[in-house]
Design an enzyme around this catalytic site. Structure first.
Site, PDB file in Angstrom:
ATOM      1  N   LEU A 136       0.851  -1.190   0.000  1.00 27.33           N
ATOM      2  CA  LEU A 136       0.000   0.000   0.000  1.00 27.33           C
ATOM      3  C   LEU A 136       0.889   1.243   0.000  1.00 27.33           C
ATOM      4  O   LEU A 136       1.952   1.260   0.627  1.00 27.33           O
ATOM      5  CB  LEU A 136      -0.898   0.031   1.249  1.00 27.33           C
ATOM      6  N   ASP A 137       0.436   2.294  -0.682  1.00 27.48           N
ATOM      7  CA  ASP A 137       1.137   3.571  -0.623  1.00 27.48           C
ATOM      8  C   ASP A 137       1.186   4.051   0.828  1.00 27.48           C
ATOM      9  O   ASP A 137       0.339   3.692   1.653  1.00 27.48           O
ATOM     10  CB  ASP A 137       0.408   4.638  -1.452  1.00 27.48           C
ATOM     11  N   ARG A 138       2.148   4.929   1.122  1.00 21.30           N
ATOM     12  CA  ARG A 138       2.324   5.439   2.490  1.00 21.30           C
ATOM     13  C   ARG A 138       1.024   6.021   3.045  1.00 21.30           C
ATOM     14  O   ARG A 138       0.660   5.772   4.196  1.00 21.30           O
ATOM     15  CB  ARG A 138       3.429   6.500   2.503  1.00 21.30           C
ATOM     16  N   ARG A 236      -5.545   5.859  -7.995  1.00 19.97           N
ATOM     17  CA  ARG A 236      -5.303   7.304  -7.994  1.00 19.97           C
ATOM     18  C   ARG A 236      -5.229   7.849  -9.421  1.00 19.97           C
ATOM     19  O   ARG A 236      -5.835   8.881  -9.742  1.00 19.97           O
ATOM     20  CB  ARG A 236      -4.015   7.597  -7.226  1.00 19.97           C
TER      21      ARG A 236
END
Length: 298
Positions: A136-138, A236
């Site tokens: 997962l992205d930060r 996104r």
């Protein structure tokens, strides 16, 4: 410290097979067998060491001891609390908070999920390194699947390619999505002038996202998203591509007026367990910042 092992009891169906043939059927590759042979692993039948040329008999117990795994140099264990949703000796499902990177980088060398997992493993006296199956992205919150061993990661990666590891996300995007549900099928590539940002481009990798509107809000839409492919920043990029960037996602045109990170949450995770041979499904609630945003704009 405990080493990773797998054990099988040989049935009549497997009588007469070479160890090599049997292990291939269990998903253990030639590369893994070479690693076992030359890097401290071992194969036992009824606790006696054997080679891959041993012919199996019904009722025998076959045990494979895998080589020791060591974390990357410089990766340090950190006593960071983990929200563990599920754990067994093979896998771990964790609910990652926002603002925590998955693995260390130059920008975030510590305080990551990997640092926390390494500390957790050391407490368990587990000799392994970090194998995150669904990164997962930060700034993205929610469920992530972690393999505790290299071989389990290999099996789960193959299952992921077969569509047997699935994720459903929930997000809050700008504007009002006109359609109640739909599919975004648009290839994604890295932007030529950035090492981070991606964009929809004809020469990119195929990327498919299915969406369903959960609730229309004032100036925003609460949406459920199912990934068919797993490209970097896929949700996104796709939502920005159709003119509805995520709230808080400044990299792709969103505004941080209402939330200080992209409003994206890995809500549900389902996977076929490669050892237990059954489907596991988990879900977790929206984090507080996304709930508060919903309350303000509903």
């Amino acid at each position: 410290m405990s080493r990773f092992t797998l054990t099988w009891t040989i049935t009549e169906k497997e009588e007469g097979k070479l160890v090599r043939e049997f292990l291939k059927e269990q998903g253990i590759s030639k590369t893994a067998l070479t690693d076992i042979k030359f890097h401290g692993g071992a194969i036992f039948v009824d606790e006696q060491p054997v080679t891959v040329r041993h012919r199996l008999c019904c009722g025998e117990t076959l045990r494979v001891l895998f080589p020791k795994e060591s974390p990357s140099e410089g990766m340090m264990p950190e006593a960071i609390p983990l929200d563990i949703v599920y754990e067994d000796e093979y896998v771990l499902v964790v609910n990652k908070p926002p603002f925590m990177a998955t693995i260390p980088s130059r920008e975030h060398p510590g305080g990551t999920l990997a640092n926390a997992l390494l500390y957790h493993y050391q407490k368990q006296q587990l000799e392994s390194t970090i194998h995150v199956v669904t990164r997962l992205d930060r700034d993205t919150s929610g469920l992530a699947l972690v393999a505790k061993h290299r071989h389990i990661h290999h099996l789960l990666s193959k299952l992921q390619q077969q569509g047997k590891v699935t994720r459903r996300y929930e997000a809050i995007c700008h504007g009002c999505l006109a359609e109640d549900k739909g599919t975004i099928d648009a290839p994604i590539a890295r932007k030529s002038d950035s090492i981070i940002a991606r964009e929809v481009r004809d020469d990119g990798q195929r990327a498919v996202t299915h969406f369903r509107v959960l609730q229309r809000l004032r100036e925003y839409t609460y949406v459920s998203l199912q990934l068919e492919t797993g490209r970097t920043h896929q949700i996104r990029v796709h939502l920005a591509h159709i003119g509805h960037p995520l709230a808080g996602d400044e990299l792709y045109g969103g505004s941080r007026e209402a939330i200080s990170r992209q409003a994206l949450h890995s809500k549900e995770l389902s996977f076929f367990h490669p050892i237990k041979r059954q489907i596991y499904t988990f879900s977790c609630p929206l984090p507080d910042d996304m709930k508060q945003l919903m309350e303000r704009v509903s």
